[in-house]
Design a protein around this motif. Structure first.
Motif, PDB file in Angstrom:
ATOM      1  N   LEU A   1       0.826  -1.201   0.000  1.00  0.00           N
ATOM      2  CA  LEU A   1       0.000   0.000   0.000  1.00  0.00           C
ATOM      3  C   LEU A   1       0.867   1.261   0.000  1.00  0.00           C
ATOM      4  O   LEU A   1       0.722   2.096  -0.875  1.00  0.00           O
TER       5      LEU A   1
ATOM      6  N   ARG B   1      -0.783   2.125   5.100  1.00  0.00           N
ATOM      7  CA  ARG B   1      -2.011   2.674   5.649  1.00  0.00           C
ATOM      8  C   ARG B   1      -3.210   2.251   4.812  1.00  0.00           C
ATOM      9  O   ARG B   1      -3.158   2.236   3.593  1.00  0.00           O
TER      10      ARG B   1
ATOM     11  N   SER C   1      -6.865   3.133   3.683  1.00  0.00           N
ATOM     12  CA  SER C   1      -7.816   4.244   3.659  1.00  0.00           C
ATOM     13  C   SER C   1      -9.237   3.699   3.645  1.00  0.00           C
ATOM     14  O   SER C   1      -9.464   2.518   3.415  1.00  0.00           O
ATOM     15  N   GLN C   2     -10.169   4.595   3.906  1.00  0.00           N
ATOM     16  CA  GLN C   2     -11.582   4.178   3.895  1.00  0.00           C
ATOM     17  C   GLN C   2     -11.967   3.669   2.523  1.00  0.00           C
ATOM     18  O   GLN C   2     -12.816   2.794   2.394  1.00  0.00           O
ATOM     19  N   LYS C   3     -11.353   4.241   1.489  1.00  0.00           N
ATOM     20  CA  LYS C   3     -11.692   3.826   0.136  1.00  0.00           C
ATOM     21  C   LYS C   3     -11.107   2.458  -0.177  1.00  0.00           C
ATOM     22  O   LYS C   3     -11.652   1.704  -0.980  1.00  0.00           O
ATOM     23  N   MET C   4      -9.991   2.130   0.454  1.00  0.00           N
ATOM     24  CA  MET C   4      -9.311   0.867   0.166  1.00  0.00           C
ATOM     25  C   MET C   4      -9.887  -0.275   0.981  1.00  0.00           C
ATOM     26  O   MET C   4      -9.750  -1.444   0.601  1.00  0.00           O
TER      27      MET C   4
ATOM     28  N   VAL D   1     -11.865  -3.060  -0.667  1.00  0.00           N
ATOM     29  CA  VAL D   1     -11.007  -3.816  -1.585  1.00  0.00           C
ATOM     30  C   VAL D   1     -10.173  -4.816  -0.801  1.00  0.00           C
ATOM     31  O   VAL D   1     -10.036  -5.982  -1.175  1.00  0.00           O
TER      32      VAL D   1
ATOM     33  N   TYR E   1     -10.012  11.469   9.371  1.00  0.00           N
ATOM     34  CA  TYR E   1     -11.197  10.961   8.680  1.00  0.00           C
ATOM     35  C   TYR E   1     -10.891   9.920   7.622  1.00  0.00           C
ATOM     36  O   TYR E   1     -11.734   9.100   7.286  1.00  0.00           O
ATOM     37  N   ALA E   2      -9.683   9.955   7.047  1.00  0.00           N
ATOM     38  CA  ALA E   2      -9.429   9.206   5.827  1.00  0.00           C
ATOM     39  C   ALA E   2      -8.995   7.771   6.079  1.00  0.00           C
ATOM     40  O   ALA E   2      -9.170   6.925   5.215  1.00  0.00           O
ATOM     41  N   LEU E   3      -8.441   7.512   7.244  1.00  0.00           N
ATOM     42  CA  LEU E   3      -7.810   6.219   7.447  1.00  0.00           C
ATOM     43  C   LEU E   3      -8.620   5.313   8.354  1.00  0.00           C
ATOM     44  O   LEU E   3      -9.266   5.770   9.295  1.00  0.00           O
TER      45      LEU E   3
ATOM     46  N   MET F   1     -11.658  11.089  -2.479  1.00  0.00           N
ATOM     47  CA  MET F   1     -12.592  10.423  -1.566  1.00  0.00           C
ATOM     48  C   MET F   1     -13.487   9.481  -2.363  1.00  0.00           C
ATOM     49  O   MET F   1     -13.655   9.639  -3.562  1.00  0.00           O
ATOM     50  N   PRO F   2     -14.104   8.508  -1.689  1.00  0.00           N
ATOM     51  CA  PRO F   2     -15.058   7.644  -2.389  1.00  0.00           C
ATOM     52  C   PRO F   2     -16.221   8.467  -2.939  1.00  0.00           C
ATOM     53  O   PRO F   2     -16.551   9.538  -2.420  1.00  0.00           O
TER      54      PRO F   2
ATOM     55  N   VAL G   1     -11.759  16.728  12.145  1.00  0.00           N
ATOM     56  CA  VAL G   1     -10.611  15.908  11.758  1.00  0.00           C
ATOM     57  C   VAL G   1     -11.035  14.444  11.654  1.00  0.00           C
ATOM     58  O   VAL G   1     -10.474  13.664  10.899  1.00  0.00           O
ATOM     59  N   GLY G   2     -12.041  14.085  12.443  1.00  0.00           N
ATOM     60  CA  GLY G   2     -12.529  12.717  12.383  1.00  0.00           C
ATOM     61  C   GLY G   2     -11.671  11.741  13.143  1.00  0.00           C
ATOM     62  O   GLY G   2     -11.636  10.561  12.831  1.00  0.00           O
TER      63      GLY G   2
ATOM     64  N   VAL H   1      -1.524   1.380  -5.320  1.00  0.00           N
ATOM     65  CA  VAL H   1      -2.948   1.152  -5.434  1.00  0.00           C
ATOM     66  C   VAL H   1      -3.579   2.046  -6.493  1.00  0.00           C
ATOM     67  O   VAL H   1      -4.632   2.616  -6.287  1.00  0.00           O
TER      68      VAL H   1
ATOM     69  N   GLY I   1      -6.990   7.733  -5.149  1.00  0.00           N
ATOM     70  CA  GLY I   1      -7.598   8.008  -3.854  1.00  0.00           C
ATOM     71  C   GLY I   1      -7.605   6.804  -2.938  1.00  0.00           C
ATOM     72  O   GLY I   1      -8.081   6.895  -1.811  1.00  0.00           O
ATOM     73  N   TYR I   2      -7.064   5.683  -3.393  1.00  0.00           N
ATOM     74  CA  TYR I   2      -7.080   4.494  -2.552  1.00  0.00           C
ATOM     75  C   TYR I   2      -6.052   4.562  -1.430  1.00  0.00           C
ATOM     76  O   TYR I   2      -6.013   3.693  -0.579  1.00  0.00           O
ATOM     77  N   LEU I   3      -5.211   5.555  -1.474  1.00  0.00           N
ATOM     78  CA  LEU I   3      -4.236   5.724  -0.395  1.00  0.00           C
ATOM     79  C   LEU I   3      -4.394   7.107   0.229  1.00  0.00           C
ATOM     80  O   LEU I   3      -3.467   7.648   0.797  1.00  0.00           O
ATOM     81  N   HIS I   4      -5.578   7.685   0.102  1.00  0.00           N
ATOM     82  CA  HIS I   4      -5.754   9.033   0.632  1.00  0.00           C
ATOM     83  C   HIS I   4      -5.644   9.007   2.151  1.00  0.00           C
ATOM     84  O   HIS I   4      -6.380   8.300   2.822  1.00  0.00           O
ATOM     85  N   THR I   5      -4.709   9.792   2.665  1.00  0.00           N
ATOM     86  CA  THR I   5      -4.382   9.710   4.079  1.00  0.00           C
ATOM     87  C   THR I   5      -4.806  10.964   4.834  1.00  0.00           C
ATOM     88  O   THR I   5      -4.642  11.041   6.042  1.00  0.00           O
TER      89      THR I   5
END
Lengths: 156, 164, 454
Positions: free
Chosen positions: A34, A74, A76-79, A82, A112-114, B136-137, B151-152, C85, C105-109
């Motif tokens: 990743l 890391r 992410s929420q998007k990953m 998958v 938020y992203a992870l 983002m998705p 920030v979440g 990714v 965006g699959y690794l958006h941190t």
């Protein structure tokens, strides 16, 4: 009763031990690189550190051919979906190594992203600390996993 | 700045400055910045391209929530490889339905930057061929880099710490 | 199949499966792969929208293509050859790629958000994880931006250390690029060699910064620590070793007919396209544009070093590979000069509001203790303002747009990531090429997904 002892040399063991031994000595990791840790994972597989010494240099591109997933980096929420899908496609028995701080706990990115730890998505067997863990750390994690498999049962 | 305190612009920029009266020029840490109203955004960019700014380095945005009357600021960094000059252009957008013209017809390379600004700040770029979320998705709600988006972070509890 | 198309018996005898040499060539029926579509109501506009930022590309979109000749192939995000990714949606017509859309965006941190939570002093910890193959360049861009807002200049030695370290980092990054490029095309030895040489540089980094990657070494005000004792021997060893190794790589690849046939004329991008799509770094230089930020907008005193900017001409995969090899050679020159004339002095600025006092002073001086405590709890405040600083990273223009509102945290920190913008080249370079060349093209772009998604 004639000749109950088979000829030749012989080793006695249990089925469990034999099966576990076979599993530890030919682990096929899925390539699930990743982030930063993926580079260290590649360095572990390359010539200098040579993961092949432990029978697992064959990184399989298809999850169907792999039984170990090294989550290197890391998530992410998007990953996350998958990742779960790749995990579901792997045949049993399968193991997961969470490599690095981000995969284990979200690391320094508490936002938020992870996904805060890959163990929220898939069951994790070994956590390897570090950011990123050096090749030695990853190898230590893999060897620890070998010990864990050897001491466990074959039914999962 | 010259000794009289007046701003001295490079030649390339002086021509642009003469052309547009409503553009405010200032020096920020040695860099030339041109601020303009939103309706001048695209005409100015076209003129800048004509003046030799053949490269759009970056498009991004800043959320000035409560600090400025106009909440959003869109920032583009232009570059002229020929003259070796950088120019930053900015425009301010209101809090409600922030919209500005897209620069993709002038510099197609601005496309990803504008999509990112749309994703992160909710700023619309009119005329962009594919203004969709990029990082983002697709079903994500909210725009993460706005100041009113949290920030979440999840609370972290260490073993030795007191119960939260 | 309609009635007209049913083959009648007389025709069937004419279309034979076996063709005997010397006889007339028979007409084979084309195979039909069936209806392939992504949406039930597929319109041209919708397809055009999927194209991403690409506009007005007449060669990308052919109206005459019928639906059943088109196929959409998804590649990634979990794919061994996409360098992380990256996900590609590829529209194909037979074996030929017509359109490509990178989906990222699959690794958006969320690093730009995290940067607003961290103080200016903590910031390099964050940015170093963006482009993880060139972490020091990220730190350098961040530190230069903060220093410009603070209006301070780092001491000569700090600047020289920065040059030395970033150029070594460029070498190690390009070595990985060569390694993965080789691996993807099938030259597996290159992979082993590239990572082997990279180890020697990482060993030096570990000795200096304490970590193999993600160093957090270059900080606002200077660098975190002085070079370790005996550093000259280590650098000299690298300098002695690498040219030999590079010659070996050239033996392996430079004139290798297999390598040439797989890379030359593949994934071509022209100068005009590269400029229009904001593409920088080796990809831009491979097209023949002589553009390097180290020459155009020098930083850290790099204008005092002698080096050339290698420029290609064709803009294909082979030229990009050559660019990286030649840039390693140029970087070695800079490293050698930096090593030979490393100035004496302090490795960070002597300003207690920005950099912490030496460790020994903390035991003696109350003031030093207070400074140290304040720096690591509150951080230092930076005057309000904004600036954009760009450095030449191994992948191109790595910019940092920093906005401060006078507090100890950045109000906004934006990174102009070179890989992010370079990805826009993929749809152009891959249009009208063959599926088998996809991997070579992606590898030659050398995208780092951490840099793309941040």
């Amino acid at each position: 009763m004639a000749n109950t002892t088979p000829p030749g040399n012989l080793l006695m063991t249990t089925v469990e031990k034999a099966a576990n031994w076979a599993r530890t000595r030919s682990m096929f990791p899925a390539t699930f690189g990743l982030a930063c840790c993926a580079i260290e994972m590649m360095a572990t597989g390359a010539g200098h550190y040579d993961l092949a010494r432990f029978g697992m240099e064959v990184f399989r591109a298809s999850p169907r051919q792999a039984d170990l997933m090294i989550v290197a980096g890391r998530v992410s929420q998007k990953m996350a979906p998958v990742l779960r899908q790749v995990y579901d496609q792997m045949p049993d028995p399968k193991w997961v190594v969470s490599m690095g701080a981000c995969a284990s706990s979200g690391g320094m990115f508490n936002n938020y992203a992870l996904v805060q730890g890959v163990d929220q998505i898939v069951p994790v067997d070994i956590y390897v600390p570090g950011c990123p863990p050096g090749p030695q750390s990853l190898m230590h994690g893999v060897l620890t996993l070998h010990d864990k498999i050897m001491s466990g049962e074959i039914v999962r | 700045m010259n000794p009289n305190g007046e701003m001295v612009l490079p030649e390339v920029l002086q021509a642009l400055a003469d052309q547009f009266e409503d553009v405010t020029w200032l020096k920020s840490h040695g860099q030339d910045v041109a601020s303009m109203p939103a309706e001048l955004w695209k005409p100015f960019a076209e003129a800048a391209k004509g003046a030799g700014f053949d490269f759009c380095s970056d498009v991004t945005a800043v959320d000035w929530m409560r600090q400025r009357p106009e909440r959003f600021e869109v920032v583009a960094n232009l570059l002229s490889m020929e003259h070796g000059v950088r120019l930053r252009i900015t425009t301010a957008l209101g809090r409600k339905d922030p919209t500005v013209d897209s620069l993709t017809s002038i510099w197609p390379g601005a496309g990803f930057g504008e999509r990112e600004a749309y994703d992160m700040f909710g700023i619309s770029f009119e005329g962009h061929p594919d203004l969709t979320r990029i990082l983002m998705p697709d079903d994500w709600e909210g725009h993460p880099l706005r100041k009113d988006f949290g920030v979440g972070s999840v609370p972290v509890q260490f073993k030795e710490s007191h119960k939260v | 199949m309609t009635d007209e198309k049913t083959i009648d018996a007389t025709e069937a005898t004419e279309t034979v499966d076996l063709w005997v040499a010397g006889t007339e060539e028979p007409q084979f029926q084309p195979t039909d792969e069936g209806q392939q579509e992504m949406f039930v109501e597929e319109t041209d506009e919708r397809l055009a929208k999927q194209l991403g930022s690409v506009i007005d590309d007449d060669y990308l979109f052919d109206d005459d293509v019928e639906d059943d000749e088109r196929m959409i192939v998804n590649m990634g995000p979990q794919h061994p050859s996409t360098h992380g990714v990256l996900r590609l949606q590829i529209e194909m017509e037979g074996e030929v790629i017509r359109r490509t859309k990178p989906i990222i965006g699959y690794l958006h941190t969320g690093m730009e958000k995290t940067a607003e939570q961290l103080t200016f002093g903590q910031g390099p910890t964050n940015v170093t994880r963006m482009d993880y193959l060139a972490p020091l360049h990220g730190e350098l861009a961040y530190s230069l931006a903060v220093e410009r807002l603070l209006d301070i200049e780092v001491p000569e030695r700090a600047a020289a250390i920065r040059v030395l370290m970033t150029e070594l980092n460029r070498i190690s990054s390009h070595l990985v690029a060569l390694a993965t490029n080789g691996m993807d095309i099938g030259a597996l030895s290159m992979m082993l060699y590239g990572f082997r040489e990279r180890e020697s540089i990482l060993a030096f980094f570990e000795k200096t910064t304490g970590l193999r990657m993600n160093h957090n070494y270059i900080r606002p005000g200077g660098v975190a620590a002085d070079l370790p004792p005996g550093w000259k021997d280590d650098v000299a060893a690298i300098l002695a070793d690498l040219p030999v190794r590079l010659a070996q790589y050239d033996d392996l690849l430079k004139e290798n007919p297999i390598w040439l046939s797989r890379t030359q004329g593949v994934g071509v991008i022209t100068q005009e396209e590269a400029k229009a799509f904001s593409i920088t770094g080796p990809i831009l230089r491979a097209t023949g544009v002589n553009w390097d930020l180290r020459k155009a907008f020098p930083y850290s005193g790099i204008e005092n070093y002698e080096f050339d900017v290698p420029v290609g001409e064709n803009g294909d995969v082979y030229d990009r590979y050559r660019m990286r090899v030649l840039e390693i050679i140029e970087s070695l020159k800079i490293v050698e000069q930096a090593m030979d004339r490393m100035p004496k002095g302090d490795y960070r600025i002597d300003d207690r509001k920005v950099t912490p006092p030496p460790r020994a002073r903390i035991d003696e001086s109350m003031e030093a203790l207070i400074h140290h405590f304040k720096l690591f709890t509150e951080g230092f405040k930076v005057p309000a303002g904004e600036t954009y600083v760009a450095v030449e990273s191994p992948r191109g223009e790595l910019g940092c747009y920093m906005v401060s509102d006078g507090e100890a945290n950045p109000y906004r920190m934006h990174t102009r990531a070179p890989s992010f913008y370079n990805l826009q080249a993929l749809p152009i370079t891959m249009a009208d090429s063959l599926m088998a060349d996809t991997i070579a093209t992606i590898a030659s772009m050398d995208p780092v997904m951490g840099d793309v998604d941040r």
